[in-house]
Scaffold this active site. Structure first.
Site, mmCIF file in Angstrom:
data_model
loop_
_atom_site.group_PDB
_atom_site.id
_atom_site.type_symbol
_atom_site.label_atom_id
_atom_site.label_comp_id
_atom_site.label_asym_id
_atom_site.label_seq_id
_atom_site.Cartn_x
_atom_site.Cartn_y
_atom_site.Cartn_z
ATOM 1 N N GLU A 1 -7.971 2.305 -12.608
ATOM 2 C CA GLU A 1 -7.120 3.430 -12.191
ATOM 3 C C GLU A 1 -5.911 4.223 -13.573
ATOM 4 O O GLU A 1 -5.296 4.944 -13.570
ATOM 5 C CB GLU A 1 -6.787 2.863 -10.611
ATOM 6 C CG GLU A 1 -7.937 2.537 -9.701
ATOM 7 C CD GLU A 1 -7.659 2.021 -8.589
ATOM 8 O OE1 GLU A 1 -7.758 2.701 -7.557
ATOM 9 O OE2 GLU A 1 -6.470 1.937 -8.312
ATOM 10 N N CYS B 1 0.804 -0.788 -0.471
ATOM 11 C CA CYS B 1 0.037 0.002 0.192
ATOM 12 C C CYS B 1 0.568 0.886 -0.440
ATOM 13 O O CYS B 1 0.751 2.181 -1.008
ATOM 14 C CB CYS B 1 -1.218 -0.115 0.832
ATOM 15 S SG CYS B 1 -2.073 0.848 1.158
ATOM 16 N N GLU C 1 -24.749 16.751 -0.805
ATOM 17 C CA GLU C 1 -26.427 17.319 -0.097
ATOM 18 C C GLU C 1 -27.396 15.700 -0.629
ATOM 19 O O GLU C 1 -28.604 16.043 -0.429
ATOM 20 C CB GLU C 1 -26.536 18.006 0.036
ATOM 21 C CG GLU C 1 -27.181 18.762 -1.862
ATOM 22 C CD GLU C 1 -27.209 20.645 -1.875
ATOM 23 O OE1 GLU C 1 -27.884 20.805 -1.045
ATOM 24 O OE2 GLU C 1 -27.178 21.123 -2.490
ATOM 25 N N CYS D 1 -1.774 1.756 -3.080
ATOM 26 C CA CYS D 1 -2.132 3.312 -2.534
ATOM 27 C C CYS D 1 -1.650 4.597 -2.882
ATOM 28 O O CYS D 1 -2.083 4.972 -2.966
ATOM 29 C CB CYS D 1 -3.334 2.500 -1.684
ATOM 30 S SG CYS D 1 -3.706 0.983 -1.537
ATOM 31 N N TYR E 1 -9.684 -2.666 -10.350
ATOM 32 C CA TYR E 1 -9.790 -1.590 -9.580
ATOM 33 C C TYR E 1 -8.205 -0.898 -10.100
ATOM 34 O O TYR E 1 -8.407 -0.022 -10.556
ATOM 35 C CB TYR E 1 -9.193 -1.857 -8.161
ATOM 36 C CG TYR E 1 -9.777 -2.037 -6.715
ATOM 37 C CD1 TYR E 1 -9.823 -1.121 -5.650
ATOM 38 C CD2 TYR E 1 -10.603 -2.754 -6.556
ATOM 39 C CE1 TYR E 1 -11.025 -1.177 -5.268
ATOM 40 C CE2 TYR E 1 -11.368 -3.233 -5.493
ATOM 41 C CZ TYR E 1 -11.477 -2.192 -5.399
ATOM 42 O OH TYR E 1 -12.955 -2.351 -3.804
ATOM 43 N N HIS F 1 -25.420 23.016 1.500
ATOM 44 C CA HIS F 1 -25.882 23.224 -0.083
ATOM 45 C C HIS F 1 -25.071 24.740 -0.136
ATOM 46 O O HIS F 1 -24.558 25.703 0.719
ATOM 47 C CB HIS F 1 -27.848 24.047 0.420
ATOM 48 C CG HIS F 1 -27.463 24.789 -1.738
ATOM 49 N ND1 HIS F 1 -27.975 23.324 -2.491
ATOM 50 C CD2 HIS F 1 -27.465 25.409 -1.894
ATOM 51 C CE1 HIS F 1 -28.657 24.380 -3.453
ATOM 52 N NE2 HIS F 1 -28.406 25.489 -3.101
ATOM 53 N N LYS G 1 0.132 5.421 -6.255
ATOM 54 C CA LYS G 1 -0.913 5.223 -7.321
ATOM 55 C C LYS G 1 -2.050 6.784 -6.863
ATOM 56 O O LYS G 1 -2.288 7.146 -8.214
ATOM 57 C CB LYS G 1 -2.069 3.707 -7.005
ATOM 58 C CG LYS G 1 -3.165 3.700 -7.903
ATOM 59 C CD LYS G 1 -5.027 4.837 -7.258
ATOM 60 C CE LYS G 1 -4.883 3.754 -5.841
ATOM 61 N NZ LYS G 1 -5.541 3.429 -5.715
#
Length: 496
Positions: free
Chosen positions: A214, A70, A474, A75, A210, A469, A78
């Site tokens: 990616e 990772c 939302e 991760c 994945y 908002h 990447k």
């Protein structure tokens, strides 16, 4: 007997004959899970040793690094490249916001690569300090188990030193696998893709998971021509089918050439690059061919079967609900067990192991409502059930709420790319049992949604929450009318 020790907490009380061990715990593999388990076990008073191969960005039989996949070749690097790839399209969109970007945009790949490497070297050092500060003894070399209570560390010069331990924890993760086709040696895996000397102008990617989507986003965002070949009709098998279709549209909209129901049959080196033959007889030309065809447990060189540890047909270490193998003194966590292969899950398993083995509190990892994200551009993030899983697993009807909209930012830039959000609600209990989003900031938004679902939030709770908002988030609290109702009687489509 093993279960009785777990329940009674006796596992934390060594007898006189056990005190001769060099360590209470020896961990093989200093990735995210191994480091977490080591540190937390040491905090409970255990004497801990850990071994890991010497650092290198590209893993091999003799290289690895503290921090694991990772941090060093997964991760973290990447995500750095995803950020880098996002700036080009963002700068193009900026023209509509009044920014006069007159000159042609150029990417200095070597500068980005240098910055990426600096960061993973920094993190490698941080992980080493975390171990040192926790009192964990780090050994550099390859670890293998030679008995239920003994680990042999093979150093770079070939020297072998054995250490005894009351408990041994396997946390060696997984490694990329390659399909066996003619010319396979011409292709690379994600390890090499993160450290290429030159940015490819033309890339062919085999895979639909994945890593495939990616890297397709990364290279396309940096200006490369990208062909993405995958076996199913849609990429990202295992995710919600509607969201998979959204991702496919977005990838295509960003200029990626999609090749569904396609695999590669041959790679040939030519003067103009690598000629890639598909099973449809099509020829593609590439500077780089990436095999993103999955990962397998990294267990082959550990000598596990020789000491009686059971493995499944993929090479994954078989463990019980407490991460213990069939040999009471040997445990395993993370991708090497092939349960749920995510870094935060390995961290959870490491924490639970330490509590169980040294904290006197037997603790099982909880795999429900675990969120995850795919960092394609724009990203996909999910938590809980997909529609297909809801049909299979839910006891009654499930209400599906969806929202598809043009992100506010795109209304000015003119980019034609919709965001899609979805909530799945159990009709009987009103509990939200699944959520997904494909669009900007999806992962950041989904983390908060995951907390709500983990706490058992109902649709009424979402409806009663005031939105922020203007924001995309939302939308999750303003969906009032169900788009459709799923019934267990309806079976999902297959072979997508």
């Amino acid at each position: 007997m093993a279960r009785k020790m777990l329940i009674d907490g006796e596992i934390n009380k060594p007898s006189e004959e056990e005190r001769h061990y060099d360590f209470d715990l020896f961990v093989i593999g200093a990735g995210s899970g191994g480091v977490r388990a080591s540190r937390f076990s040491a905090q409970y008073g255990a004497k801990v040793g850990i071994c890991e191969l010497p650092f290198h960005p590209i893993s091999s039989e003799v290289s690895g690094g503290v921090g694991g996949t990772c941090v060093i070749r997964g991760c973290v690097p990447k995500k750095i490249l995803v950020y880098g790839a996002s700036f080009g399209p963002e700068l193009e969109d900026a023209r509509s916001y009044g920014w006069e970007v007159n000159d042609r945009l150029n990417l200095n790949w070597k500068k980005l690569l240098h910055k990426k490497t600096e960061e993973i070297v920094r993190l490698n050092g941080i992980y080493k300090r975390l171990l040192s500060n926790a009192g964990v003894k780090l050994f550099e070399g390859e670890g293998r188990i030679i008995s239920p209570n003994e680990v042999e560390v093979i150093q770079l010069d070939g020297t072998k030193i054995s250490y005894s331990a009351k408990h041994i924890l396997v946390a060696t993760g997984s490694k990329a696998q390659r399909p066996v086709i003619p010319g396979q040696e011409l292709a690379i895996t994600s390890d090499e893709a993160l450290s290429l000397e030159d940015l490819p102008r033309r890339a062919v990617i085999l895979g639909g998971g994945y890593i495939a989507v990616e890297f397709a986003s990364i290279w396309r965002g940096m200006g490369a021509t990208v062909d993405l070949c995958f076996r199913k009709e849609l990429p990202l098998r295992g995710f919600d089918d509607e969201m998979r279709a959204v991702v496919a549209r977005n990838l295509e909209g960003r200029g990626i050439n999609m090749h569904p129901c396609t695999t590669l049959t041959e790679l040939v080196k030519t003067e103009n690059g690598i000629r890639v033959r598909t099973d449809h007889g099509e020829d593609l030309l590439a500077d780089v061919v990436l095999f993103a065809t999955g990962r397998v447990p990294n267990s082959k060189r550990l000598n596990l079967e020789a000491v009686g540890v059971e493995l499944d047909k993929t090479g994954a270490v078989k463990v019980d609900e407490f991460s213990r193998t069939n040999i009471p003194s040997i445990w395993a966590i993370g991708d090497v067990t092939n349960r749920m292969n995510l870094t935060p899950v390995a961290l959870m398993e490491g924490t639970c192991f330490a509590k169980t083995a040294f904290g006197g509190v037997p603790t099982k990892p909880d795999y429900t409502h675990i969120p995850c994200a795919v960092f394609c551009i724009p990203p996909l993030s999910v938590v809980g059930l997909s529609e297909e899983e809801a049909i299979e697993k839910a006891n009654g009807d499930t209400a599906v709420y969806t929202s598809t909209f043009n992100p506010m930012k795109n209304t000015i830039s003119g980019r034609q790319e919709k965001s899609v959000m979805k909530l799945l609600v159990d009709k009987e209990t009103d509990k939200v049992i699944g959520a997904s989003m494909c669009g900007p900031d999806a992962a950041e938004i989904m983390q908060g949604i995951a907390v709500a679902i983990k706490c058992g939030a109902t649709k009424a709770d979402f409806d009663a929450t005031v939105g922020i908002h203007p924001s995309a988030a939302e939308e999750f609290v303003t969906m009032r009318t169900a788009t459709r109702i799923l019934s267990p009687a309806n079976k999902p489509k297959t072979n997508l």
